[in-house]
Structure formats: structure tokens, C-alpha cells
Motif scaffolding. Sequence first.
Motif, mmCIF file in Angstrom:
data_model
loop_
_atom_site.group_PDB
_atom_site.id
_atom_site.type_symbol
_atom_site.label_atom_id
_atom_site.label_comp_id
_atom_site.label_asym_id
_atom_site.label_seq_id
_atom_site.Cartn_x
_atom_site.Cartn_y
_atom_site.Cartn_z
ATOM 1 N N ASN A 106 24.757 -70.697 -25.365
ATOM 2 C CA ASN A 106 25.777 -71.269 -25.939
ATOM 3 C C ASN A 106 26.714 -70.113 -26.453
ATOM 4 O O ASN A 106 27.114 -69.143 -25.779
ATOM 5 C CB ASN A 106 25.497 -72.235 -27.047
ATOM 6 C CG ASN A 106 24.258 -73.113 -26.619
ATOM 7 O OD1 ASN A 106 24.197 -73.486 -25.473
ATOM 8 N ND2 ASN A 106 23.416 -73.402 -27.601
ATOM 9 N N LYS A 141 13.264 -61.369 -18.503
ATOM 10 C CA LYS A 141 13.796 -62.312 -17.629
ATOM 11 C C LYS A 141 15.222 -62.026 -17.121
ATOM 12 O O LYS A 141 15.443 -62.339 -16.078
ATOM 13 C CB LYS A 141 13.835 -63.735 -18.353
ATOM 14 C CG LYS A 141 12.494 -64.371 -18.488
ATOM 15 C CD LYS A 141 12.553 -65.774 -19.252
ATOM 16 C CE LYS A 141 11.179 -66.386 -19.166
ATOM 17 N NZ LYS A 141 11.127 -67.659 -20.050
ATOM 18 N N LEU A 192 15.079 -59.626 -14.483
ATOM 19 C CA LEU A 192 14.450 -59.915 -13.128
ATOM 20 C C LEU A 192 15.270 -61.043 -12.602
ATOM 21 O O LEU A 192 14.839 -61.630 -11.520
ATOM 22 C CB LEU A 192 13.101 -60.395 -13.575
ATOM 23 C CG LEU A 192 12.013 -59.654 -13.722
ATOM 24 C CD1 LEU A 192 10.502 -60.286 -14.148
ATOM 25 C CD2 LEU A 192 11.569 -58.591 -12.860
ATOM 26 N N GLY A 193 16.331 -61.280 -13.136
ATOM 27 C CA GLY A 193 17.348 -62.282 -12.746
ATOM 28 C C GLY A 193 16.826 -63.773 -12.846
ATOM 29 O O GLY A 193 17.468 -64.665 -12.272
ATOM 30 N N ILE A 194 15.819 -63.921 -13.851
ATOM 31 C CA ILE A 194 15.412 -65.383 -13.890
ATOM 32 C C ILE A 194 16.656 -66.019 -14.850
ATOM 33 O O ILE A 194 16.829 -67.074 -14.738
ATOM 34 C CB ILE A 194 14.127 -65.560 -14.652
ATOM 35 C CG1 ILE A 194 13.120 -64.816 -13.628
ATOM 36 C CG2 ILE A 194 13.743 -66.956 -15.191
ATOM 37 C CD1 ILE A 194 11.731 -64.578 -14.372
ATOM 38 N N TYR A 209 19.037 -54.100 -8.322
ATOM 39 C CA TYR A 209 17.756 -54.851 -8.300
ATOM 40 C C TYR A 209 17.534 -55.752 -7.182
ATOM 41 O O TYR A 209 16.387 -55.964 -6.493
ATOM 42 C CB TYR A 209 17.624 -55.862 -9.563
ATOM 43 C CG TYR A 209 16.542 -56.694 -9.430
ATOM 44 C CD1 TYR A 209 15.159 -56.399 -9.745
ATOM 45 C CD2 TYR A 209 16.877 -58.147 -9.610
ATOM 46 C CE1 TYR A 209 13.980 -57.287 -9.690
ATOM 47 C CE2 TYR A 209 15.759 -59.082 -9.684
ATOM 48 C CZ TYR A 209 14.393 -58.655 -9.698
ATOM 49 O OH TYR A 209 13.387 -59.581 -9.420
ATOM 50 N N TYR A 261 5.971 -59.365 -11.749
ATOM 51 C CA TYR A 261 6.213 -60.059 -12.925
ATOM 52 C C TYR A 261 4.938 -60.859 -13.323
ATOM 53 O O TYR A 261 4.345 -61.559 -12.505
ATOM 54 C CB TYR A 261 7.399 -60.920 -13.009
ATOM 55 C CG TYR A 261 7.717 -61.738 -13.746
ATOM 56 C CD1 TYR A 261 7.722 -61.288 -15.386
ATOM 57 C CD2 TYR A 261 8.035 -63.213 -13.766
ATOM 58 C CE1 TYR A 261 7.991 -62.094 -16.474
ATOM 59 C CE2 TYR A 261 8.471 -64.000 -14.815
ATOM 60 C CZ TYR A 261 8.385 -63.473 -16.104
ATOM 61 O OH TYR A 261 8.736 -64.468 -17.084
ATOM 62 N N PRO A 307 4.203 -63.563 -15.945
ATOM 63 C CA PRO A 307 4.962 -64.400 -17.057
ATOM 64 C C PRO A 307 4.154 -64.755 -18.164
ATOM 65 O O PRO A 307 2.861 -64.598 -18.104
ATOM 66 C CB PRO A 307 5.408 -65.717 -16.149
ATOM 67 C CG PRO A 307 4.981 -65.638 -14.999
ATOM 68 C CD PRO A 307 4.005 -64.311 -14.961
ATOM 69 N N SER A 330 3.921 -70.474 -19.681
ATOM 70 C CA SER A 330 4.999 -71.032 -18.938
ATOM 71 C C SER A 330 4.590 -72.041 -17.932
ATOM 72 O O SER A 330 5.614 -72.523 -17.353
ATOM 73 C CB SER A 330 5.798 -69.875 -18.602
ATOM 74 O OG SER A 330 4.973 -69.212 -17.628
ATOM 75 N N VAL A 331 3.426 -71.933 -17.606
ATOM 76 C CA VAL A 331 2.987 -72.843 -16.304
ATOM 77 C C VAL A 331 2.022 -74.144 -16.738
ATOM 78 O O VAL A 331 1.448 -74.047 -17.800
ATOM 79 C CB VAL A 331 2.617 -72.287 -14.968
ATOM 80 C CG1 VAL A 331 3.401 -71.182 -14.681
ATOM 81 C CG2 VAL A 331 1.152 -71.745 -15.458
#
Lengths: 245, 375
Positions: free
Chosen positions: A17, A50, A53-55, A70, A79, A81, A85-86
Motif C-alpha cells: 500500500n 523474497k 528472489l523475485g517472489i 538475478y 531458497y 521458505p 508457509s505451506v
Amino acid sequence: MEQKIAVKVDDLTVAYNYKPVLWDIDLEIPEGVLMAIVGPNGAGKSTLIKSILGILKPIAGSVSIYDKPYDKQRSLVAYVPQKGSVDWDFPTTALDVVMMGTYGSLGWIKRPGQKEKKAALEALEKVGMLPFKNRQISQLSGGQQQRIFLARALVQNASIYFMDEPFQGVDATTEIAIINILKELRKAGKTVIVVHHDLQTVPEYFDWVTFLNVKKIATGPVKDIFNDDNLTKTYGINYKVSIQE
Amino acid sequence: MDITEYIKLVFTDYTLRTITMGTAILGAVTGMLGSFAVLRKQSLLGDAISHAALPGIAIAFLITGTKDTNVLLLGALISGLLGTFWIRGIISKTHLKSDTALGLILSLFFGFGMLLLTFIQKQPNANQAGLDKYLFGQAATLVESDVWLMAIVTGICLFVLLLFWKEFKILLFDADYTKTLGFNTNFIDVLITSFIVLAIVLGLQTVGVVLMSAMLLAPAAAARQWTDSLGIMVFLAAVFGAFSGVFGTAISATQNNLSTGPVIVIVAGVFVLVSFVFSPSRGLLFKQIRFIKNRRDLQLHNTLAFMFRIAETHENISHPHAIKILNNFQGFTKGTLQKLVRKNYVKLDGSMWSLTEEGFKIASNLYNQQSDNNE
């Protein structure tokens, strides 16, 4: 000593935001260090990893790995995580999750074969999880799940490892097992970057540290910059740690 | 109509055979794709997509003036896809959560569709009747070409599923990680979602807008109970879905033509119920049985351990004790002791109970074993 720069971050800025989460981060991580990223909750530690790493998509800035963008160097980077997260109730086995580490080098459509399976079994052995290879992943303890994630990254055989709080919620035995693997990686010339929470263990585990609180406060060798001054700047309170030399 | 007569009819009667084939194929393809929706925690997506398809049906009719199924379903497909990608857009561009976006699109599209349907009904045109069958579906209107269409789509879907199996699996488990490996996660996501939309649209004629999401979720939820392997789960979901179609059609045909769609959904629901109760590893029944068995084992262990401890204070390990001593301290029942006697761990001499050699050995190992089990 002339040291190669493994990861270089320029002017990285990320905002959710209107609120900046990371502000104008410049960072150079030399090859072969075991680096902790420390900072209070909401400092943007996970966000930094993140975005590198382009996430997550930064609003400005660039990342290069060994002097190349990269995108071209993905195969050099692995990576780990955050464990939470899963969904660990996913219908699959420990071995299967570790095999996922080979998917990147396989590319689209091609299925993993014997070679990939052998690599996955070796990685499981390295983290001491070989006896659990056929276990459904929800039947593993938190520490075991963390080791599975670590094994999945080891399979990638990368040069640079990014890990998001690998010590979170694991017991002392697992913590020692993990840190030994990280130190082995460093010995093999790999660069390891870890989001870390426990300040007490920083001098013992790491040789490089980055203080982060939206902005980069400091980065450098632990023995030079891990001091009360930087801790106070980062955490905002008068911080005192006793560093045992 | 009894069962043998029915089975004979399935093979001879054109309509019944077509409907049975159609619902079976539909159940299989929705079950298969539903597994992915359930594992992505997008269970509501199916509901939103099917409701979002309704205005497409109405608009297709308004533009072409025909009630040709393929034309109407094409309209449904377009509006279903539109709804789906609006949902994705809302989630990624605003701060609204996915359930809000789903609910919003679902009700807006459905409301618009209903409005168009009532508008069409007021038209002075004899052709308009029958569009409302898409609300609850009408399997009896299936013809052979519809079944062929379903079969072809199912075939394509199966092919794509096998081709991108590895990519689908890793995206479902860990999307962020998939991205770091260099896969285009958006592409995989759009591929999965498009097939889910396609399967739902195919089922609108048979099951209808309102109940379609159950076809997607029920077989997958049931299948999850029986296996810990993704491949087997997808396969089982397809089988459960297909059987829901076949049984549902059979029940509806033999019971005075009950509406087929709802019966199929109820049958799928029975699959879910049975799976929740009777699955060996996750079912409620076996969970309860395991719980009771564990408690019993624990009682035996406790009793054995207690006898072991008091036996250690005596020179003779088989020093006999009255039951009073044993149960005054811990409240052990005669039943537990008798079970230990049957296992030869304890022997009864008159009214005195004592530990046997074997029981002593087991009891002394009990502590070691427990520490081993905790790795």
C-alpha cells in the motif's frame, strides 16, 4: 583480501500500500560468508529475501548475482521458505518434497528419474532424514519438516542459499544439526544468508551480519559491527548483549 | 423398475445410456480437477465460477436467439472465465481477501444472470422457455453429441494433467518456491483455473449453476480421506465422481424420475460421509477406535509399570500381592489384571497377583522403549 561479491542489491524499495517495508536498501554480500539478517518484527527481513528472489515485486531497485541480473542466475540460488508457509497436510511424502528441489534444473514437463532420486536420497541422508523418506509429511515433527525443506534446497546444489528463519520452532538437537550443515556449506565456499531471530547465537553461528529495520542499519563482519550501538539503532531500545569472545 | 431391468435398459435404451455416460464422464472430470481446487483451498472458486456463467447463457441466447446447447455453453464459458479473472484481479489489485472477491463476483454475476432470465421470459417469443433449466440442470436433455464433447474435453484435460503433473504438484504445494525455481507460476495457475472453468461449464446442463460446485468438491474431499498420495487422490476423486454420476442417474431413473442433478450431488455427499467415518487413517470411526485402544494399552502399561516398581522392592520379582494393594493405590481394575494374566505377564494364585518373569522383562523394557519412541 580480494573477495567476490555474491549478491548485490541496489536501491531496493518495497511497499505494501503506502507503507514502505524496505527503504532504499543497498547491500553487498561477499562470497563465502554465513550471514544473519537480524531486526525486529516487521523490519522487512523476510520481505528482503523474497524481493531478492523475485517472489515479491519491488517498486524500485535491482538485484544481481555474481554481477549478472538475478533472472539469468536463478540456478545458482536456492531458497528455504518459512516452514509455516505451506500446508503440511498436502498428500505427499518427504522424499517427494525433496525431489522438488530438482524440478528447476529439469525444466518444464520433464519428469525426475533415477539420477534425481539419488540426489534427493543423498540430501535426505545429509540432514539425517533418510529413515523417514516415505513418511507422509504431516506425520513429521516441526524440526523434521524444517530439515526436509533444507534437504530440498541442498538438492539444488546452488552457490547461494537464502533461508527464512530455519531455526524457528525447532528443538536444540535440530538447531545444532542445521547449523552444522550451514557451516559445512560455508566451508564448501557457498554463501548462506539466514533470517535470524535469536541475537544470543549470532556471534556463535555467523561470521557476517546485516542489521535491518526498514532501512539497512549496518552490514559487515560480526566481530566488527555486532555491538550495542548497532543493536540499539536497530531495535530502538537500549540494547545490551554480552558478547562472549 | 428393479435392478436387473434397469441394467438391461442402460445397455438398450438410448436416452438412459446417454445420460449415464454423460454423468459418469462429468463426475470423473470434475472430481479430477476438484482435487486441485480443494488442495489450493479454493473450494469456493467452483461456486463462484458456476454462478458467474449464468449471464453468459442468457446473453448468448439474446444475441443468437437459439437454444443450441453448444452456443449457450460457449456464452457460459466466456462469462465464467471473465468472472474468474475478475476475481483474480480483485485479489491482486485491491486489499480485499479472496472470500470477499469470490462472494462479490458470485452474487453480482448471478444477480445479473437472473435479471436477464426474467427479462427473457417477458419477451413475446415462444422460444424462450427452458433456459431456467440451467439453474438446477436437466440431465434428460443430454444428447450423444454432448457426451462426445464431454469425453473430448476430459481427454484433453487428462493429457494436460499428465503433461504438467510435476508443475501442478509443486505449485499446489509451494507456489513461492516454484517461482524461485524459474517456473512461470502465473501460466500454471491460469492453466489449472481454465480447466476448472471448462469442467464446470460442461456440467451446467446436467447439474446446474446452483449445485455444480458440489461436483467439484465432494469427490475430492472424499478421496483425500483415503490416501496420502496426490496421484491416487486425483484418481480416486475421478472414480468417486464417476460413480456418483452413474448411481445418481440410476436412482433418479428408477425412482419416478427424481431430478438427476440433485440426486447425483446427494450420492456424492454419501461418498463424503462414508469416507469421513470409515477411512482407516483419517476416519472418525478408526480414530475413535485407536483412541480407545491406546487408552487400554496405557492402562495395561501403567499397571505393569506399577507392579514392576513394587516388585523391585522385593527380592523375589514374583512376590504376590493382593488386589487390594494394587488397586488401593492406583485404582487398577481386576479387568486390566486379568488381561495381563492372559498375556502371561501376571499370574494369579488364589487371590494373590504376581508378576511373571516375562512380565518383569516387558515392564523393565517399557521405560526404554518409551524413550526410544521419542527419538
